[in-house]
Every structure is written in C-alpha cells, then in structure tokens.
Design an enzyme around this catalytic site. Sequence first.
Site, mmCIF file in Angstrom:
data_model
loop_
_atom_site.group_PDB
_atom_site.id
_atom_site.type_symbol
_atom_site.label_atom_id
_atom_site.label_comp_id
_atom_site.label_asym_id
_atom_site.label_seq_id
_atom_site.Cartn_x
_atom_site.Cartn_y
_atom_site.Cartn_z
ATOM 1 N N HIS A 70 0.886 -1.232 -0.138
ATOM 2 C CA HIS A 70 0.015 0.000 0.111
ATOM 3 C C HIS A 70 0.859 1.217 -0.121
ATOM 4 O O HIS A 70 1.814 1.295 0.938
ATOM 5 C CB HIS A 70 -0.736 -0.009 1.302
ATOM 6 C CG HIS A 70 -2.142 0.942 1.133
ATOM 7 N ND1 HIS A 70 -2.958 1.246 0.153
ATOM 8 C CD2 HIS A 70 -2.749 2.006 2.077
ATOM 9 C CE1 HIS A 70 -3.932 1.961 0.366
ATOM 10 N NE2 HIS A 70 -3.779 2.364 1.516
ATOM 11 N N MET B 197 -28.744 16.974 16.848
ATOM 12 C CA MET B 197 -28.447 15.398 16.578
ATOM 13 C C MET B 197 -29.371 15.035 15.281
ATOM 14 O O MET B 197 -29.017 14.278 14.500
ATOM 15 C CB MET B 197 -28.633 14.708 17.782
ATOM 16 C CG MET B 197 -28.461 13.180 17.596
ATOM 17 S SD MET B 197 -29.172 12.059 18.858
ATOM 18 C CE MET B 197 -27.892 12.405 20.179
ATOM 19 N N ARG C 288 -6.662 -1.674 -6.624
ATOM 20 C CA ARG C 288 -7.560 -1.624 -5.487
ATOM 21 C C ARG C 288 -8.347 -0.331 -5.511
ATOM 22 O O ARG C 288 -7.547 0.505 -4.852
ATOM 23 C CB ARG C 288 -7.003 -1.861 -4.303
ATOM 24 C CG ARG C 288 -6.329 -3.191 -3.915
ATOM 25 C CD ARG C 288 -5.793 -3.372 -2.609
ATOM 26 N NE ARG C 288 -4.973 -2.358 -2.201
ATOM 27 C CZ ARG C 288 -3.737 -2.201 -2.289
ATOM 28 N NH1 ARG C 288 -3.169 -3.327 -2.792
ATOM 29 N NH2 ARG C 288 -2.987 -1.477 -1.731
HETATM 30 C C1 LIG Z 1 -8.994 1.234 1.842
HETATM 31 C C2 LIG Z 1 -7.820 0.801 1.314
HETATM 32 C C3 LIG Z 1 -7.882 1.074 -0.203
HETATM 33 C C4 LIG Z 1 -8.905 1.911 -0.893
HETATM 34 O O1 LIG Z 1 -8.197 3.098 -0.917
HETATM 35 P P1 LIG Z 1 -8.779 4.360 -1.813
HETATM 36 O O2 LIG Z 1 -7.599 5.498 -1.705
HETATM 37 O O3 LIG Z 1 -10.179 4.700 -1.324
HETATM 38 O O4 LIG Z 1 -8.831 4.095 -3.116
HETATM 39 C C5 LIG Z 1 -6.767 -0.010 -0.828
HETATM 40 N N1 LIG Z 1 -5.842 -0.637 -0.205
HETATM 41 C C6 LIG Z 1 -5.958 -0.610 0.921
HETATM 42 C C7 LIG Z 1 -5.055 -1.699 1.471
HETATM 43 C C8 LIG Z 1 -6.831 -0.054 1.866
HETATM 44 O O5 LIG Z 1 -6.985 -0.112 3.205
#
Ligand SMILES: *Cc1c(COP(=O)(O)O)cnc(C)c1O
Length: 374
Positions: free
Chosen positions: A161, A314, A220
């Site tokens: 990531h 609220m 992703r």
């Molecule tokens: C939440 C997440 C994503 C998606 O991220 P975006 O910036 O919303 O596209 C992708 N990979 C991991 C590991 C995440 O935790």
Amino acid sequence: MDERKSRAWREVDLDALAHNARALQAALAPGCRLMAVVKADAYGHGALPVARRLEREGVGAFAVACLDEGRALRRAGIGGRILILGYTPPEEAARLHRWRLTQTVADEAHGRALAARGVPLEVHLALDTGMHRLGLPAEDREALARLYRLPNLSIRGVFSHLCVSDRLDEAAGGFTQKQLQRFYGAVRWLKEQGYDPGETHIQASYGIWNLPPQPCAWARAGIALYGAASDGGPTRRALDLHPVLSLRARVATVRTLAPGEGAGYGLAFRAGRPTRLAVVTAGYADGLPRALPQGGGAVLLAGRRCPMVGRMCMDQLLVDVTDVPQAAPGAVVTLIGRDGAERIGAEEVAGQCGTITNELLSRLGARLPVVTCG
Ligand SMILES: *Cc1c(COP(=O)(O)O)cnc(C)c1O
C-alpha cells in the site's frame, strides 16, 4: 411517496458507479484489473447494491476491511474473489474458509498463527514497503520464504500500500518510487526462488491518479470508484469520474424571526434581518459533522444555495431560506449532490469541516436509507 424518502436518505446512482468502474479499468495497464474496495458499506454507498452492480459489470474482485463485511457479500450471492484487507484473528480461520474469503497476512506471526489452525486458507501477503501499517518487511526475504513453507496457507497474491501517492511534491514522489522498488524487488526475488507471488497489487485510487499504469494483476480502487477525490488537491491524470452519492433531506417547518431573535442550541444563530429559517431533517446522528454550519456548510433548495446557520442538532439542522420563497414543509433539500444548475460536492463538504471525503462518506449513518437508481 417512496417511503424511504420520508426524512433523509442516500441516493446512489448505480449507472455513475458503472461508468466509474469502466473509466478506472480503462486507466489501468493491459492485464491489470479493477478490484472494487467496498469496505465500510462501500464508503457509505451500500455494499450490497454496489457489489451486485459491479459484479454485473464484470468486476471480479472485491476488497473489504473485515470478515463480517466479506460474509455479508457472500450471503448476498457475490461470487468473485473477496479479499479482507485488515487483520482477522486466527481463531476465525474456520469462518474464513467457510465463506471462501481471502485473508491478508498482516505479518509473519499472523501467518504462522493462521497456518496453525489447521484449516486450508487462501491468503494474500501484505508487504510493508514503508508505510509501517500492515505487512511483513518487503526486504525480509527469509521471513517471506518461511511463510511460503507453512502448511495450510495457499498464497494467492502479494500486495503493498502506498502512503504518499496523493502528493505531487518531489519528496513524496521519491518515497513512492522507493515503495515501488521494494515491492517489485520482493516480487522478483520470489519468482527467482521459485515461489509463486500469484496476483500482485499496489495501486489504490491515488496510485491510479498519480502513477503510470502498473504491471500488476489488480488495482484496488475505493474513493475514485465513488466519483470523489479525497480532497480538492491536484492529480497527475484526469479521469472522467461521476459522483455516485447524493444526500437529501426535507424541510420540516419554516419560521420567521425578527431581527435580533436567536435560534437553536445556545441561540448560536442571531437574525440580523427579518429571516425565514428552515428546519431540515438531518443532523449529526446521520453522520454529518457537527462543525459543518460553522465551516460554511450549505444546502440546495429549489436549485438555490442556502447557508446552514446556528448549531447542528443530532437529528436536525437550521438553514437560512430568506431568499428562497419555495422553502415549505416537505420540500426536498440537497446536502450533497446536484439540484438544478447548482451542485455541492462531497469534497466541498469535507473541506468545510477539515476532513476528507473518505471519512465523510463512510460515516454516513445507517439511519439513512439507500435509494438506488440506474
Ligand atoms: C482502503 C484501502 C484501499 C482503497 O483506498 P482508496 O484510496 O479509497 O482507493 C486500498 N488498499 C488498502 C490496503 C486499503 O486499506
């Protein structure tokens, strides 16, 4: 009247979602496919309708944060690959297997503990390339090899990531390059040693916006899929994405205040002129940040922008509708989305309360029914 639209609701445009999925897929390298990130109820858009539509559009992989989110998708009949991005306690191995969920291995100890449960599991290895969140260190080749030799774990993918890919400055660009080098270095080493890395993935939304297409199996995408940027910042590539969510509520009542009269908790609003004040049927228990009126929040009513005033409650909030004669009980108010020629973007609202759209959208409350169109 549609009973789901009686008080306040989320409108989810599934055609816009499908369009975004196609636009994102087109931006990826040949052979790289879109993995739809539908964690946190699809960032507040409703995980089931979102996943069902995307599956019909040919999306074959979904990412969630936890086991229960994955199980809900399986129960709804989603058949593709479902990857849990977060940590799952090893004690849940049997449920992971039962629901055919692919689990992320958070580090070597997690992998060992999962393997020790004696249940065959499909996993993806998270590699830490510099974010220092989940993952085993990408340069720890010995640990990688040890994980490949464990029983019960079938390693189907390796991913990482990026943590500064949303920034365009030189320092961030350099860091992202380092992350990419560490990732592809580990993947190359695995192949050289005869270990199959399986499906690789490293780009999330900002990786798609700001990097050249990557030679991976998946990308992703979360926030981009929903047609929002995290904030208003610039990106390298321009992708044609459409906002998917609108947030609407109703006018409960309209009252007239004389100059000098106050309204709401703390009488935080003071009328400086003869004022028509609309009470709107949404508040912080619906997920709206309480600081929004003070941050410059507004709603659309009859295609006109009306400022929020006073303190958010609220379940209700106050809007100055002095200049909008159409404001009347039952009228529909737009908090996020389009009304006539005017639009309030999720980016604008997030900016007004010092957050990003990811947080704003994913916190929209379960009390808001999801009404899909398209
Ligand atoms: C939440 C997440 C994503 C998606 O991220 P975006 O910036 O919303 O596209 C992708 N990979 C991991 C590991 C995440 O935790």
